[in-house]
Design an enzyme around this catalytic site. Structure first.
Site, PDB file in Angstrom:
ATOM      1  N   GLN A  36       2.503  10.068   2.168  1.00 31.79           N
ATOM      2  CA  GLN A  36       3.856   9.499   2.259  1.00 31.79           C
ATOM      3  C   GLN A  36       4.774   9.986   1.127  1.00 31.79           C
ATOM      4  O   GLN A  36       5.990   9.859   1.226  1.00 31.79           O
ATOM      5  CB  GLN A  36       3.784   7.967   2.211  1.00 31.79           C
ATOM      6  CG  GLN A  36       3.110   7.344   3.427  1.00 31.79           C
ATOM      7  CD  GLN A  36       3.017   5.849   3.289  1.00 31.79           C
ATOM      8  OE1 GLN A  36       2.094   5.335   2.660  1.00 31.79           O
ATOM      9  NE2 GLN A  36       3.964   5.133   3.858  1.00 31.79           N
ATOM     10  N   CYS A  53       5.728  -0.353   7.605  1.00 39.32           N
ATOM     11  CA  CYS A  53       5.382   0.941   7.020  1.00 39.32           C
ATOM     12  C   CYS A  53       6.561   1.406   6.184  1.00 39.32           C
ATOM     13  O   CYS A  53       7.703   1.422   6.670  1.00 39.32           O
ATOM     14  CB  CYS A  53       5.077   1.961   8.125  1.00 39.32           C
ATOM     15  SG  CYS A  53       4.601   3.571   7.469  1.00 39.32           S
ATOM     16  N   LEU A  54       6.289   1.792   4.952  1.00 40.43           N
ATOM     17  CA  LEU A  54       7.367   2.243   4.070  1.00 40.43           C
ATOM     18  C   LEU A  54       7.985   3.551   4.582  1.00 40.43           C
ATOM     19  O   LEU A  54       9.092   3.895   4.202  1.00 40.43           O
ATOM     20  CB  LEU A  54       6.846   2.412   2.637  1.00 40.43           C
ATOM     21  CG  LEU A  54       6.324   1.121   1.985  1.00 40.43           C
ATOM     22  CD1 LEU A  54       5.747   1.421   0.601  1.00 40.43           C
ATOM     23  CD2 LEU A  54       7.420   0.056   1.889  1.00 40.43           C
ATOM     24  N   GLY A 101       0.843  -1.193   0.000  1.00 44.95           N
ATOM     25  CA  GLY A 101       0.000   0.000   0.000  1.00 44.95           C
ATOM     26  C   GLY A 101       0.877   1.241   0.000  1.00 44.95           C
ATOM     27  O   GLY A 101       2.085   1.153   0.249  1.00 44.95           O
ATOM     28  N   HIS A 103      -2.736   7.164   7.370  1.00 43.77           N
ATOM     29  CA  HIS A 103      -1.751   8.092   6.774  1.00 43.77           C
ATOM     30  C   HIS A 103      -2.457   9.344   6.242  1.00 43.77           C
ATOM     31  O   HIS A 103      -1.955  10.461   6.392  1.00 43.77           O
ATOM     32  CB  HIS A 103      -1.012   7.431   5.607  1.00 43.77           C
ATOM     33  CG  HIS A 103       0.157   6.576   6.011  1.00 43.77           C
ATOM     34  ND1 HIS A 103       1.185   7.041   6.789  1.00 43.77           N
ATOM     35  CD2 HIS A 103       0.464   5.284   5.720  1.00 43.77           C
ATOM     36  CE1 HIS A 103       2.083   6.072   6.961  1.00 43.77           C
ATOM     37  NE2 HIS A 103       1.665   4.988   6.321  1.00 43.77           N
ATOM     38  N   HIS A 143      -4.658   1.204   7.634  1.00 40.05           N
ATOM     39  CA  HIS A 143      -3.305   1.789   7.756  1.00 40.05           C
ATOM     40  C   HIS A 143      -3.162   2.982   6.796  1.00 40.05           C
ATOM     41  O   HIS A 143      -2.640   4.034   7.177  1.00 40.05           O
ATOM     42  CB  HIS A 143      -2.289   0.680   7.430  1.00 40.05           C
ATOM     43  CG  HIS A 143      -0.847   1.078   7.454  1.00 40.05           C
ATOM     44  ND1 HIS A 143       0.047   0.600   8.387  1.00 40.05           N
ATOM     45  CD2 HIS A 143      -0.118   1.892   6.643  1.00 40.05           C
ATOM     46  CE1 HIS A 143       1.250   1.109   8.149  1.00 40.05           C
ATOM     47  NE2 HIS A 143       1.180   1.892   7.089  1.00 40.05           N
ATOM     48  N   GLU A 144      -3.647   2.814   5.570  1.00 35.50           N
ATOM     49  CA  GLU A 144      -3.493   3.891   4.566  1.00 35.50           C
ATOM     50  C   GLU A 144      -4.383   5.085   4.900  1.00 35.50           C
ATOM     51  O   GLU A 144      -3.971   6.242   4.727  1.00 35.50           O
ATOM     52  CB  GLU A 144      -3.801   3.372   3.158  1.00 35.50           C
ATOM     53  CG  GLU A 144      -2.936   2.208   2.686  1.00 35.50           C
ATOM     54  CD  GLU A 144      -1.449   2.411   2.852  1.00 35.50           C
ATOM     55  OE1 GLU A 144      -0.994   3.575   2.821  1.00 35.50           O
ATOM     56  OE2 GLU A 144      -0.726   1.412   3.046  1.00 35.50           O
TER      57      GLU A 144
HETATM   58  O1  K1U Z   1       1.578   2.429   3.889  1.00 38.74           O
HETATM   59  C1  K1U Z   1       2.634   1.830   3.940  1.00 38.74           C
HETATM   60  O2  K1U Z   1       3.574   2.257   4.601  1.00 38.74           O
HETATM   61  C2  K1U Z   1       2.784   0.525   3.179  1.00 38.74           C
HETATM   62  C3  K1U Z   1       2.729  -0.686   4.091  1.00 38.74           C
HETATM   63  C4  K1U Z   1       1.300  -1.206   4.151  1.00 38.74           C
HETATM   64  C5  K1U Z   1       1.022  -2.243   5.202  1.00 38.74           C
HETATM   65  C6  K1U Z   1       1.759  -3.398   5.353  1.00 38.74           C
HETATM   66  C7  K1U Z   1       1.440  -4.336   6.324  1.00 38.74           C
HETATM   67  C8  K1U Z   1       0.362  -4.138   7.125  1.00 38.74           C
HETATM   68  C9  K1U Z   1      -0.355  -2.984   6.982  1.00 38.74           C
HETATM   69  C10 K1U Z   1      -0.038  -2.040   6.014  1.00 38.74           C
HETATM   70  C11 K1U Z   1       3.651  -1.747   3.512  1.00 38.74           C
HETATM   71  O3  K1U Z   1       3.452  -2.186   2.433  1.00 38.74           O
HETATM   72  S1  K1U Z   1       4.995  -2.258   4.496  1.00 38.74           S
HETATM   73  C12 K1U Z   1       5.808  -3.510   3.555  1.00 38.74           C
HETATM   74  C13 K1U Z   1       5.107  -4.823   3.523  1.00 38.74           C
HETATM   75  O4  K1U Z   1       4.738  -5.256   2.453  1.00 38.74           O
HETATM   76  C14 K1U Z   1       4.815  -5.577   4.758  1.00 38.74           C
HETATM   77  C15 K1U Z   1       5.543  -5.413   5.900  1.00 38.74           C
HETATM   78  C16 K1U Z   1       5.213  -6.129   7.067  1.00 38.74           C
HETATM   79  C17 K1U Z   1       4.182  -7.019   7.062  1.00 38.74           C
HETATM   80  C18 K1U Z   1       3.449  -7.217   5.889  1.00 38.74           C
HETATM   81  C19 K1U Z   1       3.770  -6.501   4.732  1.00 38.74           C
HETATM   82 ZN    ZN Z   2       2.649   3.198   6.347  1.00 36.27          ZN
END
Ligand code: K1U
Ligand code: ZN
Length: 167
Positions: free
Chosen positions: A51, A91-92, A46, A137, A133-134
């Protein structure tokens, strides 16, 4: 399309609140397409506009197995939430840290797609977590804000330490 820079916590610009778009025009489409490209490049599932330092209210998501089915949500609204789940979130904008976060298990969301058409989606599991989560943000929140004060302090310390060794 372009790969956009992703802001990193504690950048104060991550605290801005995104503003609804009046319409999905060419520049909004271009933003969403660049966000999709940026999300894939960063290996995320996401990405929200805030971001990438843009305050138009949009996020993109791809939770498909092949990572080849992106969805775009302009002006997303959660209409209903039900149940509870705890999921390990990343979270990126907070690289290198994950945490268990409690959220609704199922959500019904309404948004505009890339063509500017309204759609509704009822979904659970990881997609529901990602949507919440998004939208956080877009409201200036990060997952640290959803943790207990103790857990938040511990993870923020760990994150700061890790950033000092990387930079
Ligand atoms: O919004 C963001 O920072 C993107 C985030 C979204 C997200 C991942 C996991 C759970 C909720 C929201 C990411 O894509 S982080 C990278 C990722 O793919 C990931 C990391 C940890 C667990 C699962 C996925
Ligand atoms: Zn995030």
């Amino acid at each position: 399309m372009a790969i956009l820079d992703i802001l990193e916590f504690p950048d104060p610009r991550l605290r801005r609140i995104a503003k609804p778009v009046d319409a999905v025009g060419e520049s909004e489409k271009a933003l969403a397409e660049s966000m999709i490209e940026t999300m894939y490049d960063a290996r995320g599932i996401g990405l929200a506009s805030i971001q990438v330092n843009d305050d138009r209210r949009v996020f993109v998501m791809d939770v498909s197995d092949g990572h080849n089915d992106p969805m775009v949500f302009f002006n997303p609204e959660i209409l209903e939430r039900s149940g509870e789940q705890v999921c390990e979130e990343g979270c990126l904008s907070i690289p290198g840290v994950t945490a268990d976060v409690q959220r609704a298990d199922r959500v019904r969301v309404r948004a505009l797609n890339l063509a500017g058409e309204s759609f509704e989606l009822e979904i659970d599991g990881l997609a529901a977590v990602c949507i919440q989560h998004e939208i956080d943000h877009l409201d200036g929140k990060v997952f640290f804000d959803r943790l207990s004060p103790l857990k938040r302090r511990m993870l923020q310390k760990r994150y700061q330490k890790q950033r000092q060794t990387v930079q």
